[in-house]
Design a protein around this motif. Structure first.
Motif, PDB file in Angstrom:
ATOM      1  N   LYS A 125      13.776  -9.080  -4.372  1.00 52.39           N
ATOM      2  CA  LYS A 125      13.079  -8.641  -3.159  1.00 52.39           C
ATOM      3  C   LYS A 125      11.695  -8.475  -3.827  1.00 52.39           C
ATOM      4  O   LYS A 125      10.863  -7.845  -2.926  1.00 52.39           O
TER       5      LYS A 125
ATOM      6  N   ALA B 254       6.206  -4.360   1.675  1.00 51.78           N
ATOM      7  CA  ALA B 254       5.205  -5.389   1.330  1.00 51.78           C
ATOM      8  C   ALA B 254       6.826  -6.279   1.647  1.00 51.78           C
ATOM      9  O   ALA B 254       6.320  -7.684   1.873  1.00 51.78           O
ATOM     10  N   ALA B 255       7.637  -6.128   0.681  1.00 51.27           N
ATOM     11  CA  ALA B 255       8.939  -7.211   1.005  1.00 51.27           C
ATOM     12  C   ALA B 255       9.218  -7.165   2.387  1.00 51.27           C
ATOM     13  O   ALA B 255       9.530  -8.125   3.114  1.00 51.27           O
TER      14      ALA B 255
ATOM     15  N   GLU C   9       7.193  -6.163   5.311  1.00 49.68           N
ATOM     16  CA  GLU C   9       6.503  -7.523   5.808  1.00 49.68           C
ATOM     17  C   GLU C   9       6.448  -8.857   5.366  1.00 49.68           C
ATOM     18  O   GLU C   9       5.891  -9.439   6.556  1.00 49.68           O
ATOM     19  N   LYS C  10       6.527  -9.539   4.193  1.00 51.90           N
ATOM     20  CA  LYS C  10       6.236 -10.355   3.748  1.00 51.90           C
ATOM     21  C   LYS C  10       7.458 -11.265   4.435  1.00 51.90           C
ATOM     22  O   LYS C  10       8.004 -12.132   5.288  1.00 51.90           O
TER      23      LYS C  10
END
Ligand SMILES: Cc1cc2nc3c(=O)[nH]c(=O)nc-3n(C[C@H](O)[C@H](O)[C@H](O)COP(=O)(O)OP(=O)(O)OC[C@H]3O[C@@H](n4cnc5c(N)ncnc54)[C@H](O)[C@@H]3O)c2cc1C
Length: 502
Positions: free
Chosen positions: A124, A166-167, A169-170
């Motif tokens: 991730k 960040a993971a 949101e991605k």
């Protein structure tokens, strides 16, 4: 800022490591996921953000570590003895430190899934590195890891939470900051919605499944006194001010079963003058974890605990409570120059209560709140009791001990005889509470008949049953990851079944 929607398939309550792992797992399993984080974005991430990111996992040798940390160079491997941390060692540590009270099913999941879960996190985008600075001393030119704790997240707790954010949101997960879950709406069909407050307004959020990952009750003064016992309201909180037991209360209100060591918690020696709650600018550096190389003295001028009973990461989580029970709730850690080079970074921050002196007589006079004459007598008696037949070695339990003292020091006992002497004042800092909810092997929350409450899952600090009396360092994050992932997957598969039935 994302507004709380009217409905979602899986709602995750919390914004720490357990919550993110649950969210990522649920999303990966095909569910639409919304996270509710009570804190504003700048204070988000719960206790997970305050950590150094130390994470305890099984590895059978350096090849396992290289799979997790492909950046390791041949040179680094050559200069280090990483040893191993087998499943058996992890099982033994959990059993021993919890006095064999830990729930066997939970421990099995934790231990057997630890290695694989870190690889999943790596996929991730979370990066890891060896904890050179804190878990290995260099002796004869070579680092040697000790205490079963070898891996930390890149960038510590902040790096972990930023990476997980960040993971998420991605992956398209919606994160609602400043959104506090207030209560669960449940009927015969289980949980169907939550009451949520955001920006001063409350509303109902419909959900097919809810994962509670909102931490323990360590930041709740009243619950601390009520459940941990008198005096615990006086502890400083090491981390987030937002973990006040909301998730536990919400679940108990709809019939969930309490479980685990409700009068137990993780608490450490912590800067005496630290603020009431954690300070993200300081992180975990108020802790003072080099005490195995010190002697600790209380207000009476007496020692009160075996500072060298075991490696630091098998004693630190219970010694905070021991310090809290001393008169005035404080102690001084005393070192001489033979060991000051071994002191962890946290001893060199600006916000320390430190005194130093050229003689022991002068030093004891500077220990605020301590009976100086008795302190000097204690140090003299300790110095006379140190046996020097075993050489001092910080990388092993060296058996260099005292003899004849009522409270022994069992390892790393050196005479205090090399000035200048240094002393640091500590009080009790509470990390997290051990009691919480009861879950099954699928991460489902059980009611007081031990039946699953439909649509309700839990992970992280608010789950009881794993820790009793004590805790092996680095297990909190690992447990959050393993049980978070489990809860997220289970929630998503329940949603898939509901979808299919519609
Ligand atoms: C200073 C410090 C250092 C530590 N170091 C380590 C370490 O190196 N290694 C390790 O393994 N463990 C460490 N720990 C313990 C570790 O932090 C925890 O075990 C772990 O982070 C718990 O993760 P969690 O997701 O369950 O809880 P948290 O990370 O605390 O997350 C709880 C989340 O729930 C949110 N929340 C609370 N109430 C609500 C509500 N009503 N609605 C919505 N959201 C809510 C909070 O804001 C927070 O985001 C440390 C702890 C501290 C305080």
């Amino acid at each position: 800022m994302s507004q709380v929607p009217d409905a979602a398939e899986v709602v995750i309550v919390g914004g720490g490591n357990a919550a993110f792992c649950a969210a990522l797992a649920a999303c990966e399993s095909g569910a639409e996921v919304v996270m509710l984080e009570r804190a504003p974005k700048e204070e988000s991430g719960g206790n997970s953000r305050f950590t150094a990111g130390a994470i305890r996992c099984v590895y059978d040798g350096v090849e396992d570590l290289r799979r997790l940390m492909p950046d390791l160079t041949d040179e680094e491997v050559a200069k280090t003895d990483f040893g191993t941390y087998s499943e058996e060692q992890f099982f033994d540590d959990m059993g021993r430190v919890t006095e064999y009270r830990c729930d066997p099913d939970m421990v099995e999941l934790l231990v057997r899934q630890s290695r694989e879960t870190l690889l999943w996190m790596r996929d991730k985008g979370i990066r890891f590195q060896p904890i050179w600075g804190r878990q290995a001393f260099k002796v004869d030119g070579r680092f040697k890891f000790w205490g079963g704790l070898t891996v930390e997240t890149w960038g510590g707790g902040p790096g972990l939470v930023d990476g997980l954010t960040a993971a998420a949101e991605k992956a398209g997960i919606k994160i609602c900051y400043g959104a506090r879950a207030l209560s669960l709406v449940a009927g015969d069909a289980g949980v169907t919605a939550l009451r949520v407050r955001q920006g001063g307004r409350s509303k109902e959020l419909r959900a097919k499944a809810v994962v509670l990952a909102s931490g323990g009750f360590e930041a709740n003064h009243e619950w601390r006194a009520r459940y941990l016992g008198p005096g615990w309201d006086l502890a400083k909180v090491r981390g987030s001010r937002f973990n006040i037991g909301d998730g536990i209360r919400m679940a108990l209100d709809i019939g969930a079963a309490p479980f685990g060591h409700w009068s137990g918690c993780h608490a450490v020696g912590w800067e005496r003058n630290a603020p009431e709650f954690g300070d993200l600018a300081v992180g975990d550096a108020f802790q003072k974890h080099s005490y195995p190389f010190s002697i600790m003295i209380n207000a009476e001028g007496k020692r009160f605990v075996d500072e060298g009973a075991d490696f630091r990461n098998y004693t630190y989580a219970k010694y905070g409570g021991v310090i809290l029970s001393q008169p005035g709730q404080f102690a001084w850690q005393i070192f001489d120059q033979k060991v000051t080079h071994l002191l962890r970074d946290e001893y060199r921050i600006r916000q320390v209560t430190k005194v130093s002196a050229a003689t022991l007589e002068e030093l004891v006079g500077k220990l605020d709140g301590v009976k100086a004459e008795q302190a000097l007598a204690t140090i003299d008696a300790y110095n006379a009791a140190v046996q020097s037949d075993s050489p001092f070695d910080p990388n092993i339990k060296d058996g260099r001990r005292t003899e004849g003292l009522t409270i022994p020091k069992s390892n790393w006992a050196n005479r205090l005889d090399e000035p200048p002497f240094e002393a640091y004042a500590v009080t009790c800092g509470i990390t997290f509470t051990f009691g919480g909810l009861r879950i099954d092997r699928e991460g489902r929350v059980l009611d007081s008949d031990h039946e699953p409450i439909a649509g309700l899952y839990a992970a992280g600090e608010l789950v009881g049953g794993l820790f009793y009396f004590n805790y092996p360092g680095g297990t909190g994050l690992m447990a959050g990851s393993v049980f978070g992932r489990l809860a997220g997957e289970s929630a998503a598969s329940a949603v898939a079944m509901k979808r299919a039935a519609e």
